[in-house]
Design an enzyme around this catalytic site. Structure first.
Site, PDB file in Angstrom:
ATOM      1  N   SER A   4       0.846  -1.187   0.000  1.00 31.09           N
ATOM      2  CA  SER A   4       0.000   0.000   0.000  1.00 31.09           C
ATOM      3  C   SER A   4       0.884   1.240   0.000  1.00 31.09           C
ATOM      4  CB  SER A   4      -0.961  -0.034   1.183  1.00 31.09           C
ATOM      5  OG  SER A   4      -1.992   0.916   1.024  1.00 31.09           O
ATOM      6  N   ASP A  44      -8.530  -4.613  -6.790  1.00 32.70           N
ATOM      7  CA  ASP A  44      -8.209  -3.689  -5.704  1.00 32.70           C
ATOM      8  C   ASP A  44      -9.075  -2.438  -5.834  1.00 32.70           C
ATOM      9  OD1 ASP A  44      -7.029  -1.968  -3.828  1.00 32.70           O
ATOM     10  OD2 ASP A  44      -5.039  -2.769  -4.179  1.00 32.70           O
ATOM     11  N   HIS A 103      -7.436  -5.226  -1.989  1.00 36.95           N
ATOM     12  CA  HIS A 103      -6.217  -4.550  -1.567  1.00 36.95           C
ATOM     13  C   HIS A 103      -5.296  -5.457  -0.754  1.00 36.95           C
ATOM     14  CE1 HIS A 103      -3.658  -1.162  -1.147  1.00 36.95           C
ATOM     15  NE2 HIS A 103      -3.818  -1.018   0.150  1.00 36.95           N
TER      16      HIS A 103
END
Length: 708
Positions: free
Chosen positions: A578, A653, A685
């Site tokens: 991330s 995602d 994600h």
């Protein structure tokens, strides 16, 4: 306040407390479990022992937790009051002295645990989501698709809204969970009214995701407000459960400003709402009439040239309809302020140079309030009692160094304190908040006894300007200072995250410790400027140029590593997910002379593809900050890529959308630079389930192969 161990001394301590024996596999480290046929369930957990579902019984001095066969209820003297069963263990939505409310999927059961009899049941329709039970009205608010409903014991489906336009969504989370928003429905204190968030996403672009489980593959479009583009228009509705009347607060959100931190006044007459402008540099705390929807007054306003970010609603004082506590970091650190609803600042109650994280509540007389915050060491979390009239009268209730998660009893007389530290797997204490004495409920043994895993230590370093930085290091258990070890830097580095904590495992994934041991690596993590729990100046230096200060601080960590005689300075790899994926790829592409390889998961590669709420807070818009967006773009630094770089992404995602990786890949091809990428089909994600083992093994194998 009792003095805690100094940060400087604490940082020098190393605790080689994990016993050696057999190594852990990747799968065992990911699932925190090993096969053990001597155990009842056939496995042994690698998580510290705990008291499952530990919580207070509302309105009493009783607490409960789950044994292997039932829920057990105790008084504060430790005497067992009663027990009751639920099979399988159902989620406890609510419990008081008379009844418990269980929830299993969408079935709710009110149960008298004294007579062991069911009082009533409510079954919600299939597909119900965002369920919210209110004990006063015995009502459940929930959503079906884009509309809001309530259920009671006579009717499981009462429509509050009936929108046919799918762009209008009632009762769910708005603003993509930013500003502390975790739910979309708010029952009033007496259960008479239901306030709820609503959003109109007509201006928000559709983003195409692809479902490959159908033949042919199907479009799975989501609403995704990208930075600088159209955003949602928020509203707040109020439904009267008795009259069935629905009104909306009289707020014009055509400017796409944010509605946050909703709070009811105790008398149910008013709603307090923090309204933040789209630029996120100003907010007003406004009061609205819950009957008419009209604005009554602006209580106060705050501005900051970087950003404002209220995340905690007003907390009203006991027996008061017009005085409340508010958390603000206007003086540089999150502190507590005492206001009335007419806008008078009665007093700033705390002046800490550290971060207050939450207000827990009050004692029975309303003389003291309880907070949790970092204390002087930002790697920790503690609970304090503060006198309302004399706020200099402060009592530290948790004094053992570590990370304390506390629950306050209804009358404020007791705390359930679950805590750990680098040397304590888990302890649970019952603390008397008036006398300060504690009673031990659980001392968890070391769950890693008998396993060979890396040993952790906490470190204190300095940034280029002298700012204190905290880091952690995992060494192999059989560490030999005469050897040279390769390094994996695990990085996150973004806002609202803290990786270095005085907690069991120092907040690391167990697979990182296992990797340190099994593959004879040093694993290093540093919390750079921009990460949380260090105050506004530390966190906000990143404004408009994400990556710059973060990279400087990570390089300070690298300089420290290179100063160690046992570090192989030519074999340093970096991995993150991330924001950490953004950091890992930025570190390698900007400084290939430092890092040999990187694995970037779920990476933001271009902030113009990220969402309005988060992205614009830290970067403003692409239109107003084109230089900042360009300089933070990973693709800018691809020219002449000298090091192997692997990107991993979920194909669906919905947070860091696949456009980040696909656009970067296209750019790399045009520049004749070679990056590697791998998609996990139908993962969002994060990569979950058995595929998570595959993911971790892929990361480890890539690092080992290329960090040579």
């Amino acid at each position: 306040m009792k003095k805690l161990m100094s940060a400087a001394l604490f940082s020098l301590l190393i605790f080689p407390f994990w016993a050696q024996n057999r190594p852990l596999s990747v799968a065992e480290a990911i699932y925190y479990a090993v096969r053990d046929d001597s155990q009842p369930m056939g496995y042994r957990s690698l998580l510290p022992e705990t008291l499952r579902y530990l919580q207070w019984v509302n309105g009493t001095q009783h607490y409960l937790y789950a044994s292997d066969t039932a829920y057990e209820v105790f008084d504060v003297q430790g005497k067992k009051v009663t027990s009751f069963g639920a099979a399988p263990y159902s989620s406890i939505e609510y419990i008081d002295k008379d009844e418990v409310v269980f929830a299993v999927d969408n079935k709710y059961q009110r149960y008298n645990y004294h007579t062991q009899q069911t009082i009533a049941e409510i079954t919600l329709p299939e597909g119900a989501a965002n369920n919210d039970y209110d004990p006063k009205s015995k009502t459940i608010a929930y959503t079906l698709k884009n509309n809001l409903y309530i259920a009671n014991e006579t009717n499981p489906k009462i429509a509050i809204t009936a929108f046919t336009d799918p762009n209008i969504v009632a009762g769910g989370v708005i603003h993509r969970n930013e500003f502390g928003i975790q739910k979309g429905t708010f029952f009033s204190p007496k259960g008479s009214l239901l306030a709820f968030y609503q959003k109109d996403e007509s201006r928000v672009a559709d983003y195409p995701l692809v479902d490959i489980t159908t033949t042919p593959a199907a479009l799975k479009a989501i609403k995704y407000p990208m930075a600088g583009q159209g955003s949602e228009q928020a509203a707040v509705g109020v439904y009267n459960l008795q009259t069935k009347k629905l009104i909306y607060l009289d707020i014009d959100t055509k400017d796409e400003h944010f509605l946050t931190n909703l709070a009811w006044s105790p008398d149910e007459k008013y709603l307090l709402l923090a309204e933040i402008n789209r630029e996120q540099n100003h907010f007003a705390l406004n009061r609205y009439d819950a009957t008419t929807g009209k604005k009554v007054n602006t209580i106060f306003e705050e501005s900051n040239p970087k950003w404002v970010e209220p995340e905690n609603p007003a907390v009203f004082l006991p027996n008061s309809n017009d005085e409340f506590l508010w958390l603000s970091e206007r003086d540089g650190f999150m502190n507590v302020y005492h206001y009335n609803t007419n806008g008078k600042l009665i007093k700033q109650l705390t002046h800490f140079r550290w971060v207050v994280q939450d207000i827990l509540g009050f004692d029975s007389k309303g003389e003291n309030f309880f907070i949790v915050g970092t204390g002087a060491d930002p790697r920790e979390k503690h609970c304090l009692k503060i006198n309302l009239k004399n706020p200099k009268k402060i009592t530290a209730l948790t004094t053992t160094p570590g990370t304390h998660k506390v629950q306050l009893s209804s009358d404020g007389k007791y705390l359930l304190d679950t805590y750990s530290s680098i040397s304590i797997p888990k302890n649970i204490d019952l603390i008397n908040t008036e006398k300060g004495n504690a009673k031990r409920l659980l001392t968890a043994p070391n769950p890693l006894e008998g396993f060979a895993v890396g040993t952790p230590e906490l470190l204190t370093l300095k940034a280029d300007d002298g700012t204190t930085l905290y880091a952690k290091m995992h060494k192999p258990q059989n560490f030999d200072p005469q050897k040279k070890y390769p390094v994996l830097i695990y990085v996150y580095g973004g806002p609202h995250a803290q990786e270095v904590k005085n907690s069991w495992g120092v907040g690391s994934y167990l697979w990182l410790s296992a990797f340190a041991q099994n593959d004879q690596y040093i694993v290093f993590t540093l919390d750079n400027r921009g990460s949380e729990n260090r105050g506004f100046a530390f966190e906000s230096v990143i404004h408009r140029h994400l990556g710059d200060y973060e990279i400087k601080d990570q390089l300070a960590g690298v300089a420290y590593l290179k100063s160690l005689p046992y570090v192989d300075a030519n074999r340093i790899a970096v991995h993150g997910w991330s924001f950490g994926g953004f950091m890992a790829s930025s570190l390698l592409t900007r400084h290939p002379e430092v890092f040999r390889t990187a694995v970037a998961g779920g990476a933001v590669t271009d902030w113009k593809y990220y969402e309005v709420m988060y992205g614009e807070r830290y970067m403003d818009t692409p239109q107003t900050n084109p230089e900042g967006y360009e300089n933070s773009r990973v693709g800018k630094y691809l020219d002449g890529l000298k090091r192997p770089l692997l990107f991993i992404h979920g194909s669906v995602d919905d947070i860091v959308v696949p456009q980040h990786l696909m656009s970067l890949t296209k750019e790399s091809i045009s520049k004749n630079d070679f990056i590697e990428m791998f998609f996990y089909p139908m993962h969002a994600h994060g990569v979950s389930g058995l595929d998570h083992i595959n993911l971790t093994e892929r990361i480890i194998d890539y690092i080992k192969k290329h960090n040579q």
